[in-house]
Design an enzyme around this catalytic site. Structure first.
Site, PDB file in Angstrom:
ATOM      1  NE  ARG A   1      -9.959   2.573  -1.562  1.00  0.00           N
ATOM      2  CZ  ARG A   1     -10.035   2.678  -0.248  1.00  0.00           C
ATOM      3  NH1 ARG A   1     -10.676   3.679   0.310  1.00  0.00           N
ATOM      4  NH2 ARG A   1      -9.434   1.789   0.522  1.00  0.00           N
TER       5      ARG A   1
ATOM      6  CG  HIS B   1     -13.130   0.719  -1.192  1.00  0.00           C
ATOM      7  ND1 HIS B   1     -12.385   0.126  -0.195  1.00  0.00           N
ATOM      8  CD2 HIS B   1     -14.011   1.550  -0.558  1.00  0.00           C
ATOM      9  CE1 HIS B   1     -12.792   0.582   0.980  1.00  0.00           C
ATOM     10  NE2 HIS B   1     -13.765   1.443   0.791  1.00  0.00           N
TER      11      HIS B   1
ATOM     12  CG  HIS C   1      -6.013   0.370  -3.128  1.00  0.00           C
ATOM     13  ND1 HIS C   1      -5.594  -0.903  -2.844  1.00  0.00           N
ATOM     14  CD2 HIS C   1      -7.200   0.521  -2.493  1.00  0.00           C
ATOM     15  CE1 HIS C   1      -6.480  -1.498  -2.075  1.00  0.00           C
ATOM     16  NE2 HIS C   1      -7.466  -0.650  -1.841  1.00  0.00           N
TER      17      HIS C   1
ATOM     18  NE  ARG D   1      -4.101  -1.861   2.206  1.00  0.00           N
ATOM     19  CZ  ARG D   1      -5.274  -1.742   1.613  1.00  0.00           C
ATOM     20  NH1 ARG D   1      -5.561  -0.624   0.964  1.00  0.00           N
ATOM     21  NH2 ARG D   1      -6.162  -2.718   1.656  1.00  0.00           N
TER      22      ARG D   1
END
Length: 357
Positions: free
Chosen positions: A170, A119, A176, A83
């Protein structure tokens, strides 16, 4: 391979830095998009609406969301995705040069691996189901071809607009890398398209729901224990989240892999209980279930009741109790929307009808 991934991650960090530096005033918008794309809204908002408008679509929404998120968990455990918010601090890619400054937000510090994006995968799967459902309902009506083409263009344009917003959100929030959200979108579409051809879910027995729930849980737990025996710690990301998150309060237990797994399996198990319950058979399958006032009443009451359910937050201090209560809370969602609320609404409407007679 590692050098190639470092370059890919570096380009992702550059994208995050660019979005944060160029659009600082868009923080609230991206936070809202990330919130709206969470699967909780599928279970608590979209499912009760669609189920009482078209039961088949509501059922497919749950299966696509649950199976898609389960596959997302397995993929994350296999791919070991980084991440941005922790990679930028741990990588040796920048050597002596300073790494780009990355801002964190309350929803940045998710505790699971990053690839593919849950997501993006969930949003793509759920919205794909809704778009194809609307098209199939409209196409069933006899209308000019140009209207069908126009509707298709509008709906798919809206679908891709939503997915672009989710992906940008995101990346902006440093949750991400760009390649992770792109992989999530196409994975979610693939899952949704697969379930478009699976018809057994619409009349599945309680035994099938229980068996599917047990299989998904056993496979995930067995896979976790097997890799742990081989010396692979699948919870390696939890320590990174605690170490590199700017605010310890932003590290939430409900973002851990097993929390998401039990939450989703609870919804699937609850749907099986609800669809095979006497209350559902008496209300939704009866004459009252075909009437518009009944359906609208169920939608309104379900949204209110589920909003109250969502306000209950299981205590996070005891991990096992948190997981158990999360499962039970999730199972109560379809039980309320499919069985309890329709039964109560049908009883109220039948009493009103008797008074007017």
């Amino acid at each position: 391979m590692e050098a190639s991934m470092d370059i890919l991650h570096h380009s992702g960090i550059q994208a995050t830095h660019y979005l944060q530096a160029s659009y600082p005033g868009s923080q609230d918008w991206f936070l809202f998009i990330s919130f709206a794309a969470d699967l909780r809204n599928t279970f608590f908002v979209l499912f009760p609406i669609w189920f009482h408008l078209c039961q088949a679509v509501g059922i497919r929404l749950i299966w696509v969301a649950v199976i898609g998120d389960w596959l997302n968990l397995v993929f994350k455990w296999i791919l070991f995705g980084q991440r941005p918010y922790w990679w930028v601090h741990e990588t040796g890619f920048y050597h002596n040069s300073s790494a780009p400054a990355i801002q964190q937000f309350p929803v940045t510090c998710e505790t699971g691996p990053g690839s593919p994006s849950g997501h993006a995968m969930g949003s793509a799967g759920v919205y794909y189901v809704m778009v194809t459902a609307i098209l199939s309902i409209i196409l069933g009506n006899k209308q000019p071809l140009w209207k069908h083409r126009l509707l298709q263009a509008v709906l798919w344009a809206a679908f891709w607009a939503v997915q672009v917003c989710v992906c940008l959100s995101r990346v902006f929030l440093a949750a991400h890398f760009p390649h992770q959200v792109i992989a999530g979108v196409f994975s979610g579409m693939l899952v949704a398209e697969s379930f478009h051809h699976v018809h057994s879910i619409y009349n599945a027995s309680l035994r099938k729901y229980v068996g599917t729930t047990l299989f998904l849980f056993s496979f995930a737990l067995g896979f976790y224990l097997l890799l742990k025996m081989l010396g692979v710690d699948l919870l390696w990301t939890l320590e990174k989240a605690k170490r590199w998150c700017d605010n310890p309060e932003w590290v939430h237990l409900d973002t851990t892999p097993f929390a998401g797994l039990l939450r989703n399996l609870g919804v699937l198990f609850g749907l099986g209980l609800a669809l095979n319950s006497p209350m559902y058979m008496e209300s939704c399958k009866g004459k009252e279930g075909q009437r518009l006032p009944f359906r609208l009443g169920c939608i309104g009451a379900s949204l209110v009741i589920l909003h109250l359910f969502d306000s209950f937050k299981p205590p996070a201090k005891m991990e096992m109790l948190f997981y158990l209560l999360s499962f039970c809370k999730s199972a109560a969602v379809p039980l309320a929307a499919v069985a309890l609320v329709p039964y109560c609404v049908s009883q109220l409407l039948s009493k009103q009808n008797k008074k007017t007679v």
